[in-house]
Design a protein around this motif. Structure first.
Motif, mmCIF file in Angstrom:
data_model
loop_
_atom_site.group_PDB
_atom_site.id
_atom_site.type_symbol
_atom_site.label_atom_id
_atom_site.label_comp_id
_atom_site.label_asym_id
_atom_site.label_seq_id
_atom_site.Cartn_x
_atom_site.Cartn_y
_atom_site.Cartn_z
ATOM 1 N N ASP A 134 0.836 -1.205 0.000
ATOM 2 C CA ASP A 134 0.000 0.000 0.000
ATOM 3 C C ASP A 134 0.868 1.251 0.000
ATOM 4 N N THR A 135 2.031 1.184 0.638
ATOM 5 C CA THR A 135 2.963 2.315 0.622
ATOM 6 C C THR A 135 3.345 2.677 -0.809
ATOM 7 N N LEU A 136 3.559 1.676 -1.654
ATOM 8 C CA LEU A 136 3.931 1.936 -3.046
ATOM 9 C C LEU A 136 2.800 2.640 -3.793
ATOM 10 N N VAL A 137 1.553 2.305 -3.458
ATOM 11 C CA VAL A 137 0.399 2.987 -4.061
ATOM 12 C C VAL A 137 0.337 4.427 -3.564
ATOM 13 N N PHE A 138 0.468 4.591 -2.252
ATOM 14 C CA PHE A 138 0.402 5.919 -1.648
ATOM 15 C C PHE A 138 1.527 6.813 -2.184
ATOM 16 N N ARG A 139 2.707 6.245 -2.348
ATOM 17 C CA ARG A 139 3.825 7.024 -2.862
ATOM 18 C C ARG A 139 3.523 7.564 -4.260
ATOM 19 N N ARG A 140 2.847 6.755 -5.071
ATOM 20 C CA ARG A 140 2.528 7.153 -6.446
ATOM 21 C C ARG A 140 1.625 8.392 -6.470
ATOM 22 N N VAL A 141 0.899 8.604 -5.387
ATOM 23 C CA VAL A 141 0.033 9.781 -5.269
ATOM 24 C C VAL A 141 0.817 10.966 -4.693
ATOM 25 N N VAL A 142 1.551 10.711 -3.623
ATOM 26 C CA VAL A 142 2.156 11.790 -2.840
ATOM 27 C C VAL A 142 3.373 12.425 -3.509
ATOM 28 N N GLU A 143 4.335 11.618 -3.944
ATOM 29 C CA GLU A 143 5.596 12.206 -4.412
ATOM 30 C C GLU A 143 5.469 12.929 -5.760
ATOM 31 N N PRO A 144 4.721 12.414 -6.728
ATOM 32 C CA PRO A 144 4.519 13.226 -7.933
ATOM 33 C C PRO A 144 3.814 14.546 -7.619
ATOM 34 N N GLY A 145 2.869 14.494 -6.674
ATOM 35 C CA GLY A 145 2.200 15.725 -6.273
ATOM 36 C C GLY A 145 3.159 16.707 -5.635
ATOM 37 N N ALA A 146 4.080 16.192 -4.811
ATOM 38 C CA ALA A 146 5.084 17.061 -4.189
ATOM 39 C C ALA A 146 5.956 17.726 -5.252
ATOM 40 N N CYS A 147 6.318 16.970 -6.283
ATOM 41 C CA CYS A 147 7.127 17.538 -7.367
ATOM 42 C C CYS A 147 6.361 18.634 -8.104
ATOM 43 N N HIS A 148 5.077 18.412 -8.331
ATOM 44 C CA HIS A 148 4.255 19.407 -9.014
ATOM 45 C C HIS A 148 4.203 20.702 -8.206
ATOM 46 N N ILE A 149 4.019 20.559 -6.893
ATOM 47 C CA ILE A 149 3.969 21.737 -6.024
ATOM 48 C C ILE A 149 5.316 22.448 -6.015
ATOM 49 N N ALA A 150 6.398 21.679 -5.879
ATOM 50 C CA ALA A 150 7.739 22.269 -5.824
ATOM 51 C C ALA A 150 8.045 23.057 -7.101
ATOM 52 N N ALA A 151 7.674 22.490 -8.250
ATOM 53 C CA ALA A 151 7.943 23.165 -9.524
ATOM 54 C C ALA A 151 7.041 24.374 -9.733
ATOM 55 N N SER A 152 5.914 24.412 -9.046
ATOM 56 C CA SER A 152 4.963 25.521 -9.206
ATOM 57 C C SER A 152 5.311 26.720 -8.330
ATOM 58 N N ARG A 153 6.199 26.514 -7.368
ATOM 59 C CA ARG A 153 6.552 27.580 -6.430
ATOM 60 C C ARG A 153 7.673 28.456 -6.982
ATOM 61 N N GLU A 154 7.745 29.675 -6.466
ATOM 62 C CA GLU A 154 8.873 30.557 -6.758
ATOM 63 C C GLU A 154 9.949 30.229 -5.728
ATOM 64 N N LEU A 155 10.893 29.381 -6.094
ATOM 65 C CA LEU A 155 11.872 28.890 -5.137
ATOM 66 C C LEU A 155 12.908 29.953 -4.798
ATOM 67 N N THR A 156 13.333 29.949 -3.546
ATOM 68 C CA THR A 156 14.390 30.857 -3.125
ATOM 69 C C THR A 156 15.746 30.321 -3.601
ATOM 70 N N THR A 157 16.759 31.144 -3.513
ATOM 71 C CA THR A 157 18.114 30.715 -3.864
ATOM 72 C C THR A 157 18.544 29.545 -2.990
ATOM 73 N N GLU A 158 18.183 29.602 -1.704
ATOM 74 C CA GLU A 158 18.549 28.537 -0.771
ATOM 75 C C GLU A 158 17.840 27.233 -1.128
ATOM 76 N N GLN A 159 16.571 27.310 -1.515
ATOM 77 C CA GLN A 159 15.833 26.102 -1.876
ATOM 78 C C GLN A 159 16.384 25.472 -3.155
ATOM 79 N N ARG A 160 16.725 26.299 -4.110
ATOM 80 C CA ARG A 160 17.309 25.791 -5.352
ATOM 81 C C ARG A 160 18.651 25.112 -5.068
ATOM 82 N N ALA A 161 19.436 25.727 -4.195
ATOM 83 C CA ALA A 161 20.732 25.145 -3.834
ATOM 84 C C ALA A 161 20.549 23.822 -3.094
ATOM 85 N N LEU A 162 19.530 23.752 -2.226
ATOM 86 C CA LEU A 162 19.248 22.518 -1.486
ATOM 87 C C LEU A 162 18.942 21.373 -2.454
#
Length: 241
Positions: A109-137
């Motif tokens: 079930d973790t593998l199913v849940f991951r398929r929902v959560v982590e792609p969504g996290a990537c979408h959110i991260a790419a949609s944000r105006e990242l700071t210099t520190e976040q980009r470096a991280l």
């Protein structure tokens, strides 16, 4: 804020209920296993950890004592002292697969849940105006996993990479979900043999993910992470079956 501090906030959260001691031990041990606090590093000051976990310093000291008893850390008192991580990253092998059998339904079930959560996290991260520190991280996390040659260190660097993506969403619930997924995923991945071809493929996907996030291409970031999750799930289902 250092990378370790940022990732600490992704993994550690206030302990709720009447099991503060057990919750502290679980969260700190997970942070150590995932490489948030790698071998040889010093844990943050007691005051800071107690604040992150929402517990008293007395409870935190009891939890650290349990980590010492388990051989995960050592503590030196006095000026220049502190609690140092002594847990060496475990080299992946197939010998631990049998121990996962009682958890097999949850892990699937973790593998199913991951398929929902982590792609969504990537979408959110790419949609944000990242700071210099976040980009470096993100770039540093990518570079560390790409450069890791020891299998155990690569496994931890991989976890830190995914936690770094979650951290730049600035969503506490998303960070907790990804940390939970990565803890289960870590247990599965150290229970299968290391395959160079899979590491190379995974690293190429990591590169594409970071590239998409830093370019602000949310759709591509989501799609590449979906493929990454699917490939890892297929590998785990095949080798753990």
């Amino acid at each position: 804020m250092s990378a370790t501090s940022v990732l600490s906030e992704s993994v550690l959260r206030p302990v709720r209920g009447h099991h503060a001691f057990e919750g502290c031990v679980e969260q700190l041990a997970t942070a150590i296993r995932l490489g948030v606090y790698p071998y040889g590093s010093t844990l943050p000051p007691e005051r800071d950890l107690a604040e992150l976990l929402g517990v008293s310093r007395a409870t935190l000291r009891e939890a650290i004592a349990a980590l010492r008893a388990a051989g995960l850390v050592t503590t030196t008192r006095g000026r220049g002292g502190g609690t140092v991580v002594r847990h060496r990253p475990k080299k992946p092998s197939s010998r631990g697969a049998r121990a996962l059998v009682p958890r097999s339904e949850h892990l699937r079930d973790t593998l199913v849940f991951r398929r929902v959560v982590e792609p969504g996290a990537c979408h959110i991260a790419a949609s944000r105006e990242l700071t210099t520190e976040q980009r470096a991280l993100l770039q540093t996390a990518h570079d560390e996993v790409a450069a890791a040659t020891d299998p155990g260190q690569h496994r931890q660097a991989d976890s830190r990479f995914h936690l770094a993506i979650a951290s730049v969403t600035q969503s506490p619930l998303t960070m907790r979900a990804v940390a939970s997924v990565q803890a289960d995923l870590h247990d599965m991945l150290v229970a299968i043999p290391v395959l160079d071809v899979n590491i190379a493929h995974s690293n190429a996907q990591h590169h594409a993910i970071v590239e998409a996030i830093l370019a602000g291409d949310a759709g591509r970031a989501r799609r590449v992470m979906e493929s990454h999750c699917d490939d890892t799930a297929a590998l785990l289902r095949g080798l753990l079956a």
